[in-house]
Motif scaffolding. Structure first.
Motif, PDB file in Angstrom:
ATOM      1  N   ILE A 168     -13.915   0.719 -24.060  1.00 12.43           N
ATOM      2  CA  ILE A 168     -15.042   0.802 -24.996  1.00 12.43           C
ATOM      3  C   ILE A 168     -16.354   0.719 -24.219  1.00 12.43           C
ATOM      4  O   ILE A 168     -16.471  -0.045 -23.256  1.00 12.43           O
ATOM      5  N   ASN A 225      -8.761   4.586 -21.161  1.00  9.57           N
ATOM      6  CA  ASN A 225      -9.775   4.386 -22.193  1.00  9.57           C
ATOM      7  C   ASN A 225     -10.508   3.079 -21.933  1.00  9.57           C
ATOM      8  O   ASN A 225      -9.965   2.180 -21.289  1.00  9.57           O
ATOM      9  N   ASN A 243      -9.601  -3.336 -14.567  1.00  8.98           N
ATOM     10  CA  ASN A 243      -9.381  -2.086 -13.823  1.00  8.98           C
ATOM     11  C   ASN A 243      -9.160  -2.374 -12.345  1.00  8.98           C
ATOM     12  O   ASN A 243      -8.283  -1.772 -11.707  1.00  8.98           O
ATOM     13  N   LYS A 286      -5.929  -1.532 -10.084  1.00 12.96           N
ATOM     14  CA  LYS A 286      -6.045  -0.643  -8.922  1.00 12.96           C
ATOM     15  C   LYS A 286      -5.324  -1.223  -7.721  1.00 12.96           C
ATOM     16  O   LYS A 286      -4.729  -0.509  -6.928  1.00 12.96           O
ATOM     17  N   ALA A 333      -2.639   7.656 -20.425  1.00 16.55           N
ATOM     18  CA  ALA A 333      -4.009   7.754 -20.945  1.00 16.55           C
ATOM     19  C   ALA A 333      -4.898   6.756 -20.243  1.00 16.55           C
ATOM     20  O   ALA A 333      -4.437   5.905 -19.499  1.00 16.55           O
ATOM     21  N   GLY A 388     -17.855   8.057 -15.510  1.00 16.11           N
ATOM     22  CA  GLY A 388     -17.158   7.278 -16.537  1.00 16.11           C
ATOM     23  C   GLY A 388     -16.507   8.213 -17.555  1.00 16.11           C
ATOM     24  O   GLY A 388     -15.361   8.013 -17.964  1.00 16.11           O
ATOM     25  N   ARG A 407      -3.857  13.393 -12.882  1.00 12.72           N
ATOM     26  CA  ARG A 407      -5.155  14.065 -12.722  1.00 12.72           C
ATOM     27  C   ARG A 407      -5.105  15.172 -11.675  1.00 12.72           C
ATOM     28  O   ARG A 407      -5.992  16.016 -11.633  1.00 12.72           O
ATOM     29  N   LYS A 410      -8.603  13.362 -26.794  1.00 12.03           N
ATOM     30  CA  LYS A 410      -7.391  13.362 -27.634  1.00 12.03           C
ATOM     31  C   LYS A 410      -7.490  14.440 -28.709  1.00 12.03           C
ATOM     32  O   LYS A 410      -6.480  15.036 -29.089  1.00 12.03           O
ATOM     33  N   ARG A 450      -1.828  -0.167  -7.456  1.00 14.59           N
ATOM     34  CA  ARG A 450      -1.486   1.254  -7.369  1.00 14.59           C
ATOM     35  C   ARG A 450      -1.119   1.684  -5.974  1.00 14.59           C
ATOM     36  O   ARG A 450      -1.729   1.255  -5.016  1.00 14.59           O
ATOM     37  N   GLY A 487      -1.577   3.612 -34.887  1.00 16.37           N
ATOM     38  CA  GLY A 487      -2.655   2.670 -35.213  1.00 16.37           C
ATOM     39  C   GLY A 487      -2.576   1.507 -34.239  1.00 16.37           C
ATOM     40  O   GLY A 487      -2.202   1.691 -33.081  1.00 16.37           O
ATOM     41  N   LEU A 519      -9.961  -2.210 -24.807  1.00 16.51           N
ATOM     42  CA  LEU A 519     -10.487  -1.845 -26.123  1.00 16.51           C
ATOM     43  C   LEU A 519     -10.853  -3.062 -26.967  1.00 16.51           C
ATOM     44  O   LEU A 519     -11.705  -2.985 -27.849  1.00 16.51           O
ATOM     45  N   ILE A 529     -13.773  -5.581 -18.617  1.00 14.33           N
ATOM     46  CA  ILE A 529     -12.927  -4.389 -18.470  1.00 14.33           C
ATOM     47  C   ILE A 529     -12.828  -4.013 -16.992  1.00 14.33           C
ATOM     48  O   ILE A 529     -11.744  -3.688 -16.487  1.00 14.33           O
ATOM     49  N   ILE A 574      -7.829  12.219 -17.144  1.00 15.59           N
ATOM     50  CA  ILE A 574      -6.451  11.788 -17.441  1.00 15.59           C
ATOM     51  C   ILE A 574      -5.988  12.427 -18.751  1.00 15.59           C
ATOM     52  O   ILE A 574      -4.978  13.132 -18.807  1.00 15.59           O
TER      53      ILE A 574
HETATM   54  C1  HXC Z   1     -18.686   1.704 -18.461  1.00 14.35           C
HETATM   55  C2  HXC Z   1     -17.018   2.150 -16.932  1.00 14.35           C
HETATM   56  C3  HXC Z   1     -16.200   1.100 -17.463  1.00 14.35           C
HETATM   57  C4  HXC Z   1     -16.757   0.358 -18.564  1.00 14.35           C
HETATM   58  C5  HXC Z   1     -15.096   2.071 -15.855  1.00 14.35           C
HETATM   59  N1  HXC Z   1     -16.279   2.711 -15.947  1.00 14.35           N
HETATM   60  N2  HXC Z   1     -15.021   1.091 -16.765  1.00 14.35           N
HETATM   61  N3  HXC Z   1     -18.227   2.444 -17.422  1.00 14.35           N
HETATM   62  N4  HXC Z   1     -17.981   0.697 -19.025  1.00 14.35           N
HETATM   63  N5  HXC Z   1     -16.065  -0.621 -19.133  1.00 14.35           N
HETATM   64  C6  HXC Z   1     -16.765   3.786 -15.095  1.00 14.35           C
HETATM   65  C7  HXC Z   1     -16.988   3.296 -13.675  1.00 14.35           C
HETATM   66  O1  HXC Z   1     -18.207   2.594 -13.572  1.00 14.35           O
HETATM   67  C8  HXC Z   1     -16.992   4.579 -12.881  1.00 14.35           C
HETATM   68  O2  HXC Z   1     -18.234   5.265 -12.972  1.00 14.35           O
HETATM   69  C9  HXC Z   1     -15.978   5.430 -13.640  1.00 14.35           C
HETATM   70  O3  HXC Z   1     -15.827   4.826 -14.947  1.00 14.35           O
HETATM   71  C10 HXC Z   1     -14.642   5.438 -12.948  1.00 14.35           C
HETATM   72  O4  HXC Z   1     -14.200   4.098 -12.802  1.00 14.35           O
HETATM   73  P1  HXC Z   1     -12.912   3.746 -11.952  1.00 14.35           P
HETATM   74  O5  HXC Z   1     -12.540   2.343 -12.191  1.00 14.35           O
HETATM   75  O6  HXC Z   1     -13.106   4.191 -10.529  1.00 14.35           O
HETATM   76  O7  HXC Z   1     -11.857   4.754 -12.620  1.00 14.35           O
HETATM   77  P2  HXC Z   1     -10.333   4.938 -12.385  1.00 14.35           P
HETATM   78  O8  HXC Z   1      -9.763   4.162 -11.262  1.00 14.35           O
HETATM   79  O9  HXC Z   1     -10.112   6.388 -12.412  1.00 14.35           O
HETATM   80  O10 HXC Z   1      -9.739   4.250 -13.703  1.00 14.35           O
HETATM   81  C11 HXC Z   1      -9.612   4.949 -14.873  1.00 14.35           C
HETATM   82  C12 HXC Z   1      -9.888   4.068 -16.035  1.00 14.35           C
HETATM   83  C13 HXC Z   1      -9.003   2.805 -16.026  1.00 14.35           C
HETATM   84  C14 HXC Z   1      -9.643   4.879 -17.283  1.00 14.35           C
HETATM   85  C15 HXC Z   1     -11.350   3.626 -15.973  1.00 14.35           C
HETATM   86  O11 HXC Z   1      -9.297   2.009 -17.154  1.00 14.35           O
HETATM   87  C16 HXC Z   1      -7.545   3.118 -16.056  1.00 14.35           C
HETATM   88  O12 HXC Z   1      -6.964   3.484 -15.056  1.00 14.35           O
HETATM   89  N6  HXC Z   1      -6.916   2.949 -17.231  1.00 14.35           N
HETATM   90  C17 HXC Z   1      -5.483   3.260 -17.432  1.00 14.35           C
HETATM   91  C18 HXC Z   1      -4.892   2.398 -18.483  1.00 14.35           C
HETATM   92  C19 HXC Z   1      -5.640   2.395 -19.794  1.00 14.35           C
HETATM   93  O13 HXC Z   1      -6.844   2.643 -19.852  1.00 14.35           O
HETATM   94  N7  HXC Z   1      -4.944   2.091 -20.863  1.00 14.35           N
HETATM   95  C20 HXC Z   1      -5.549   2.072 -22.196  1.00 14.35           C
HETATM   96  C21 HXC Z   1      -5.217   3.323 -22.889  1.00 14.35           C
HETATM   97  S1  HXC Z   1      -5.621   3.153 -24.587  1.00 14.35           S
HETATM   98  P3  HXC Z   1     -19.418   5.097 -11.854  1.00 14.35           P
HETATM   99  O14 HXC Z   1     -20.450   6.062 -12.285  1.00 14.35           O
HETATM  100  O15 HXC Z   1     -19.849   3.659 -11.958  1.00 14.35           O
HETATM  101  O16 HXC Z   1     -18.786   5.432 -10.535  1.00 14.35           O
HETATM  102  C22 HXC Z   1      -5.754   4.642 -25.277  1.00 14.35           C
HETATM  103  C23 HXC Z   1      -6.043   4.768 -26.733  1.00 14.35           C
HETATM  104  C24 HXC Z   1      -5.204   3.877 -27.563  1.00 14.35           C
HETATM  105  O17 HXC Z   1      -5.667   5.622 -24.645  1.00 14.35           O
HETATM  106  C25 HXC Z   1      -5.528   4.030 -29.017  1.00 14.35           C
HETATM  107  C26 HXC Z   1      -5.366   2.718 -29.747  1.00 14.35           C
HETATM  108  C27 HXC Z   1      -5.510   2.828 -31.199  1.00 14.35           C
END
Ligand code: HXC
Length: 295
Positions: free
Chosen positions: A99, A97, A286, A290, A95, A109, A69, A163, A293, A190, A201, A282, A116
């Motif tokens: 739901i 993500n 997260n 964290k 990536a 969010g 980022r 994406k 990290r 898929g 997810l 979820i 990313i």
């Molecule tokens: C609503 C949510 C939430 C949820 C987080 N947020 N999870 N809102 N529902 N379930 C909101 C938080 O409240 C916050 O907003 C903001 O998102 C940032 O949250 P952080 O946890 O501080 O974010 P961060 O540390 O930057 O984490 C990024 C992340 C995390 C994307 C949220 O999941 C991550 O690091 N993921 C990396 C791994 C990953 O996701 N892998 C799956 C990839 S799958 P507020 O307003 O409350 O501050 C993929 C597609 C695959 O890419 C396709 C398959 C077919």
């Protein structure tokens, strides 16, 4: 499937290479003789992966702590990598993500995903591509997308939008940089269960469960994808000999998206309390991530 030394002499960077699909692709590149570089936010996870892959295959896996980022951090890391030796390949795999109902998303969010997938992927591609142009070197870029670049995807709108942007980047830069032998392709996997994606997810569902269970029962092949299938396609796209193949996003999904449904349509029947429960599950994942990290 390939000659053992297919990727010998190539240096390939995999973003988010410490876990999930990135780790599996790194495993195949190493197996076919490449030097592999992996970057990600969790240095401990990268180091464990590097050790595991080198113990299994021999060869060299190097680790770089990097949060894609940060545009300047990306450029500094790519500069350091090129000083050690030019890259030949890049896999945009990192990536984020989860739901969520779109109306429940905060701006932060949305930003958490877009920063990313959309911004970060561009920063890395730009940083590597401009160096290839300066050095007059060819290269291959493979981005990991999803079939929702064609269908859209309810309940994962920031990812679908981001994406789709990288799908557009793939086609655009294939045209713009083709003259220099720089190829850009993408894979749209898929269902390939990984812990990181499943926790966000399909929370509560076991990534090792059978595909006949639940939301993937409609896959025409009746099964999930196998990592070898992804590893082999990524290896093929990284190899020489298919240099005329560029600008393409290849679905690797057992024809799932062609059955006409988009991902997560079944979630439309969930109630407020279901969404609350999903969000807490979820967020707990997260938070756990964290704590691991260091960048
Ligand atoms: C609503 C949510 C939430 C949820 C987080 N947020 N999870 N809102 N529902 N379930 C909101 C938080 O409240 C916050 O907003 C903001 O998102 C940032 O949250 P952080 O946890 O501080 O974010 P961060 O540390 O930057 O984490 C990024 C992340 C995390 C994307 C949220 O999941 C991550 O690091 N993921 C990396 C791994 C990953 O996701 N892998 C799956 C990839 S799958 P507020 O307003 O409350 O501050 C993929 C597609 C695959 O890419 C396709 C398959 C077919």
């Amino acid at each position: 499937m390939f000659a053992k030394d297919l990727l010998k002499g190539k240096r390939i960077l995999v973003t988010g290479g410490g876990s999930g699909l990135g780790k599996e692709m790194a495993r195949y590149f190493l197996k076919y003789g490449a030097e592999v570089l992996i970057c990600g936010r969790r240095v401990g996870v990268l180091e464990d992966t590097a050790k595991e892959l080198m113990d299994e295959n021999g060869g060299l896996v190097k680790c770089y702590g990097l949060d894609i980022r940060g545009a300047q951090d990306v450029d500094d890391t790519i500069e350091q990598i090129f000083l050690e030796g030019p890259l030949d390949g890049l896999v945009n795999n990192a990536a984020g993500n989860f739901i969520s109902r779109t109306e429940d998303l905060s701006h932060r969010g949305f930003e958490a995903i877009a920063s990313i997938v959309f911004h970060g992927t561009f920063y890395v591609t730009h940083s590597v591509g401009k160096r290839w142009l300066e050095l007059d070197r060819k290269g291959s870029i493979v981005s990991i997308l999803a079939t929702w670049v064609w269908t859209g995807s309810a309940f994962t709108v920031p990812s679908a939008m981001s994406k789709s942007g990288i799908h557009a980047m793939t086609k655009s830069l294939a045209t713009e940089w083709g003259h220099a032998g720089i190829r850009l392709n993408a894979i749209a996997p898929g269902p390939f269960p990984t812990e990181g994606a499943w926790a966000r997810l399909s929370p509560g569902q076991d990534p090792n469960a059978d595909a006949s269970d639940g939301m993937y029962s409609g896959n025409p092949m009746g099964r999930f994808g196998e990592m070898a299938e992804l590893g082999n396609l990524a290896t093929f796209l990284m190899s020489d000999g298919c240099d005329y193949l560029t600008g393409q996003t290849i679905a690797l999904d057992g024809a799932e998206y062609l059955t006409g449904g988009t991902f997560y349509r079944a979630l439309a029947s969930l109630k407020d309390e279901d969404w609350e429960a999903i969000k807490s599950t979820i967020k707990a994942t997260n938070e756990k991530d964290k704590q691991k990290r260091s960048v």
